[in-house]
Design an enzyme around this catalytic site. Structure first.
Site, mmCIF file in Angstrom:
data_model
loop_
_atom_site.group_PDB
_atom_site.id
_atom_site.type_symbol
_atom_site.label_atom_id
_atom_site.label_comp_id
_atom_site.label_asym_id
_atom_site.label_seq_id
_atom_site.Cartn_x
_atom_site.Cartn_y
_atom_site.Cartn_z
ATOM 1 N N LYS A 56 -4.230 0.738 6.055
ATOM 2 C CA LYS A 56 -5.203 -0.208 5.470
ATOM 3 C C LYS A 56 -6.575 -0.005 6.097
ATOM 4 O O LYS A 56 -7.597 -0.002 5.400
ATOM 5 C CB LYS A 56 -4.735 -1.649 5.668
ATOM 6 C CG LYS A 56 -3.487 -2.019 4.887
ATOM 7 C CD LYS A 56 -3.679 -1.898 3.385
ATOM 8 C CE LYS A 56 -2.421 -2.195 2.598
ATOM 9 N NZ LYS A 56 -2.500 -1.783 1.191
ATOM 10 N N TYR A 59 1.419 1.193 9.270
ATOM 11 C CA TYR A 59 1.064 0.504 8.028
ATOM 12 C C TYR A 59 -0.362 -0.044 8.112
ATOM 13 O O TYR A 59 -1.194 0.194 7.232
ATOM 14 C CB TYR A 59 2.050 -0.643 7.729
ATOM 15 C CG TYR A 59 1.509 -1.590 6.683
ATOM 16 C CD1 TYR A 59 1.421 -1.210 5.359
ATOM 17 C CD2 TYR A 59 1.024 -2.859 7.044
ATOM 18 C CE1 TYR A 59 0.870 -2.051 4.402
ATOM 19 C CE2 TYR A 59 0.480 -3.705 6.101
ATOM 20 C CZ TYR A 59 0.403 -3.302 4.782
ATOM 21 O OH TYR A 59 -0.151 -4.145 3.840
ATOM 22 N N SER A 75 -5.571 -6.075 4.034
ATOM 23 C CA SER A 75 -4.656 -7.027 4.650
ATOM 24 C C SER A 75 -5.281 -7.628 5.897
ATOM 25 O O SER A 75 -6.052 -6.973 6.602
ATOM 26 C CB SER A 75 -3.375 -6.280 5.037
ATOM 27 O OG SER A 75 -2.582 -7.054 5.904
HETATM 28 P P1 NAD Z 1 5.243 -4.608 -3.458
HETATM 29 O O1 NAD Z 1 6.026 -3.586 -2.708
HETATM 30 O O2 NAD Z 1 5.983 -5.687 -4.144
HETATM 31 O O3 NAD Z 1 4.302 -3.877 -4.529
HETATM 32 C C1 NAD Z 1 3.782 -2.597 -4.338
HETATM 33 C C2 NAD Z 1 4.148 -1.759 -5.564
HETATM 34 O O4 NAD Z 1 3.615 -0.447 -5.436
HETATM 35 C C3 NAD Z 1 5.656 -1.617 -5.751
HETATM 36 O O5 NAD Z 1 5.993 -2.032 -7.057
HETATM 37 C C4 NAD Z 1 5.909 -0.136 -5.535
HETATM 38 O O6 NAD Z 1 6.982 0.329 -6.333
HETATM 39 C C5 NAD Z 1 4.581 0.469 -5.915
HETATM 40 N N1 NAD Z 1 4.272 1.755 -5.283
HETATM 41 C C6 NAD Z 1 4.328 2.083 -3.957
HETATM 42 N N2 NAD Z 1 3.945 3.344 -3.769
HETATM 43 C C7 NAD Z 1 3.634 3.846 -4.992
HETATM 44 C C8 NAD Z 1 3.177 5.116 -5.435
HETATM 45 N N3 NAD Z 1 2.972 6.132 -4.595
HETATM 46 N N4 NAD Z 1 2.968 5.300 -6.769
HETATM 47 C C9 NAD Z 1 3.175 4.281 -7.629
HETATM 48 N N5 NAD Z 1 3.614 3.072 -7.265
HETATM 49 C C10 NAD Z 1 3.837 2.849 -5.957
HETATM 50 O O7 NAD Z 1 4.175 -5.205 -2.438
HETATM 51 P P2 NAD Z 1 3.163 -6.433 -2.610
HETATM 52 O O8 NAD Z 1 3.551 -7.467 -1.648
HETATM 53 O O9 NAD Z 1 3.007 -6.789 -4.031
HETATM 54 O O10 NAD Z 1 1.840 -5.750 -2.059
HETATM 55 C C11 NAD Z 1 0.856 -5.188 -2.905
HETATM 56 C C12 NAD Z 1 -0.252 -4.617 -2.053
HETATM 57 O O11 NAD Z 1 -0.806 -5.647 -1.240
HETATM 58 C C13 NAD Z 1 0.206 -3.523 -1.092
HETATM 59 O O12 NAD Z 1 -0.822 -2.549 -0.996
HETATM 60 C C14 NAD Z 1 0.347 -4.246 0.222
HETATM 61 O O13 NAD Z 1 0.169 -3.400 1.326
HETATM 62 C C15 NAD Z 1 -0.782 -5.257 0.128
HETATM 63 N N6 NAD Z 1 -0.579 -6.462 0.958
HETATM 64 C C16 NAD Z 1 0.583 -7.165 0.860
HETATM 65 C C17 NAD Z 1 0.786 -8.280 1.663
HETATM 66 C C18 NAD Z 1 2.084 -9.050 1.623
HETATM 67 O O14 NAD Z 1 2.386 -9.726 2.594
HETATM 68 N N7 NAD Z 1 2.859 -9.005 0.539
HETATM 69 C C19 NAD Z 1 -0.216 -8.686 2.537
HETATM 70 C C20 NAD Z 1 -1.401 -7.952 2.607
HETATM 71 C C21 NAD Z 1 -1.558 -6.829 1.805
HETATM 72 C C1 WQD Z 2 5.245 -14.677 9.568
HETATM 73 C C2 WQD Z 2 5.675 -15.467 10.804
HETATM 74 C C3 WQD Z 2 6.879 -14.152 12.407
HETATM 75 C C4 WQD Z 2 10.355 -13.366 9.883
HETATM 76 C C5 WQD Z 2 3.163 -9.363 7.741
HETATM 77 C C6 WQD Z 2 2.405 -8.082 7.965
HETATM 78 C C7 WQD Z 2 1.007 -8.231 7.464
HETATM 79 C C8 WQD Z 2 0.982 -8.720 6.025
HETATM 80 C C9 WQD Z 2 1.824 -9.927 5.830
HETATM 81 C C10 WQD Z 2 0.926 -6.792 4.621
HETATM 82 C C11 WQD Z 2 5.479 -14.706 12.114
HETATM 83 C C12 WQD Z 2 7.764 -15.221 11.834
HETATM 84 C C13 WQD Z 2 9.139 -13.813 10.361
HETATM 85 C C14 WQD Z 2 11.554 -13.871 10.445
HETATM 86 C C15 WQD Z 2 10.222 -15.247 11.918
HETATM 87 N N1 WQD Z 2 1.540 -7.743 5.153
HETATM 88 N N2 WQD Z 2 9.074 -14.727 11.359
HETATM 89 N N3 WQD Z 2 11.420 -14.805 11.439
HETATM 90 O O1 WQD Z 2 3.958 -10.782 10.422
HETATM 91 O O2 WQD Z 2 2.279 -12.539 9.661
HETATM 92 O O3 WQD Z 2 2.472 -10.402 8.461
HETATM 93 O O4 WQD Z 2 3.130 -9.681 6.359
HETATM 94 O O5 WQD Z 2 -0.198 -6.458 4.803
HETATM 95 O O6 WQD Z 2 0.436 -6.983 7.589
HETATM 96 O O7 WQD Z 2 2.391 -7.789 9.358
HETATM 97 O O8 WQD Z 2 4.286 -12.044 8.235
HETATM 98 O O9 WQD Z 2 6.190 -13.100 7.105
HETATM 99 O O10 WQD Z 2 6.614 -11.191 8.700
HETATM 100 O O11 WQD Z 2 5.868 -13.384 9.601
HETATM 101 O O12 WQD Z 2 10.174 -16.075 12.826
HETATM 102 O O13 WQD Z 2 12.657 -13.492 10.070
HETATM 103 O O14 WQD Z 2 7.091 -15.713 10.705
HETATM 104 O O15 WQD Z 2 7.121 -13.967 13.780
HETATM 105 O O16 WQD Z 2 5.094 -15.630 13.079
HETATM 106 P P1 WQD Z 2 3.253 -11.458 9.332
HETATM 107 P P2 WQD Z 2 5.814 -12.387 8.350
#
Ligand code: NAD
Ligand code: WQD
Length: 349
Positions: free
Chosen positions: A157, A153, A129
């Site tokens: 990562k 969190y 991430s």
């Molecule tokens: P999500 O929660 O929709 O998907 C994650 C899935 O993993 C879920 O379906 C959950 O049920 C499953 N899961 C969690 N723990 C588990 C376990 N111990 N065993 C089996 N299944 C398990 O999230 P997402 O947004 O699709 O994110 C996917 C990956 O990408 C995650 O690792 C997340 O940290 C990473 N990521 C997400 C974002 C974002 O903003 N969505 C950004 C950067 C990184």
């Molecule tokens: C985006 C912008 C908020 C909600 C997070 C995790 C990051 C990654 C992606 C997993 C920011 C603003 C948000 C609201 C708002 N996930 N905001 N009102 O914080 O960039 O990243 O998700 O790895 O690790 O930290 O994403 O969508 O929460 O926020 O004003 O109700 O929207 O302040 O500027 P962020 P976000």
């Protein structure tokens, strides 16, 4: 024979979109997911959209920390590679429940790596991430920037990236892609799959979407005094279908003999403010989003966006969609599934 890929967390938001692109690309896919933060309806929808290729998907409801069950899956199937999405991802929750996050994300991944190693499957694509850049001193963020963690969190990562680097240093037979996602938004253009978070959404677009369908009264804007053009935070939003395609590019790269443990940003390289994003969503949906202006959210950075040069050059991948498409597809999914996979029209209420 088609490549066989294990996808952990494949029922989730990014996982379901990636599984679909894999199926459409002719891969055989096995998904393991404990459905902690997802619904198996997403699996059925993916199969529907994939048409004839839908039958190349097998789903196991399983927790990664159930090591004997994981062993069984590897005993019965020889995987060419693993894409590892499974993990918990809510920043605020991780601050309140750090042990839950360390237990799930670290132990789940360590077991996965152990079982992969013992079965001779050493190709991994891992969901990292942009959170590992913390509050970057400058933008765009390049892969060489110093890394930090602002919450448990993010620390999972960071630790997992380091674990992968150590693993590769111990055994150069591993090939690992650490993909640093920026802000994934939007949904598949069919409107059949999308993001469906449990509880009150933490992230911007899922919250905006719930305001648009009447589930939340107004969007709270966190911070109006950032040094940006309109005072609100700037992020690199990336269409989830582009992100999914980035995983296919990373898989292809795994067959390059020069690959070791590599890290790539997956973003668009464009910075968009919160107010710009809300305006784009209002335009795409025709819905007015009522706003409440509030102070900054703890731990938020001011401006974060990606340098995309490395992924473009080495993965031959580049995001195709802009914020108009992201918002259009987000609204298409939201309007067809206002309560996500549990919407009454899906027979779940
Ligand atoms: P999500 O929660 O929709 O998907 C994650 C899935 O993993 C879920 O379906 C959950 O049920 C499953 N899961 C969690 N723990 C588990 C376990 N111990 N065993 C089996 N299944 C398990 O999230 P997402 O947004 O699709 O994110 C996917 C990956 O990408 C995650 O690792 C997340 O940290 C990473 N990521 C997400 C974002 C974002 O903003 N969505 C950004 C950067 C990184
Ligand atoms: C985006 C912008 C908020 C909600 C997070 C995790 C990051 C990654 C992606 C997993 C920011 C603003 C948000 C609201 C708002 N996930 N905001 N009102 O914080 O960039 O990243 O998700 O790895 O690790 O930290 O994403 O969508 O929460 O926020 O004003 O109700 O929207 O302040 O500027 P962020 P976000």
């Amino acid at each position: 024979m088609a490549n066989k890929i294990l996808v952990t967390g494949g029922a989730g938001y990014i996982g379901s979109h990636t599984v679909l692109q894999l199926l459409l690309g002719g891969y055989q896919v096995v998904v393991v997911d404990n459905l902690d933060n997802s619904s198996d309806v997403s699996i059925k929808r993916v199969q529907e959209i994939a048409g004839n290729n839908g039958s190349n998907l097998v789903f196991h409801k399983m927790d990664l920390r159930d090591k004997p069950a994981l062993e069984k899956i590897f005993d019965s199937t020889k995987f060419d590679a693993v894409i590892h999405f499974a993990g918990l991802k809510a920043v605020g929750e991780s601050v309140k429940k750090p042990l839950l996050y360390f237990n799930n994300n670290l132990i789940g991944t360590i077991y996965l790596l152990e079982v992969m190693a013992s079965h001779g499957c050493k190709k991994l694509v891992f969901s990292s991430s942009a959170t590992v850049y913390g509050w970057p001193k400058e933008v765009p963020c390049t892969e060489e920037f110093p890394l930090s963690a602002a919450n448990p969190y993010g620390r999972t990562k960071l630790f997992l990236e380091e674990i992968c680097r150590d693993l590769y240093n111990s055994d150069s037979g591993w090939k690992i892609m650490l993909l640093r996602y920026f802000n994934p938004v939007g949904a598949h253009p069919s409107g059949k799959i999308g993001e469906d978070p449990r509880g009150i959404p933490n992230n911007l677009m899922p919250f905006v979407q719930q305001v648009a369908v009447g589930r939340q009264p107004a969007l709270t804007i966190y911070g109006t005094d950032y040094v940006t053009k309109d005072g609100t935070g700037v992020r690199d939003y990336i269409h989830v279908v582009d992100l999914a395609d980035g995983h296919i590019a990373a898989l292809n790269k795994l067959s390059d003999p020069s690959v070791g443990c590599e890290v790539y940003n997956l973003g668009t390289g464009e910075g968009t403010s919160v107010l710009n994003m809300v305006a784009a969503f209002e335009k795409a949906s025709g819905k007015k989003i009522p706003l409440v202006f509030a102070g900054r959210r703890g731990g938020d950075a001011e401006i974060v966006y990606a340098s995309t040069a490395k992924a473009e050059k080495e993965l031959k991948w580049k995001a195709k969609y802009g914020i108009e498409e992201m918002c259009k597809d987000q609204w298409n999914w939201a309007s067809k599934n206002p309560y996500g996979y549990e919407s009454p029209e899906n027979g779940h209420h």
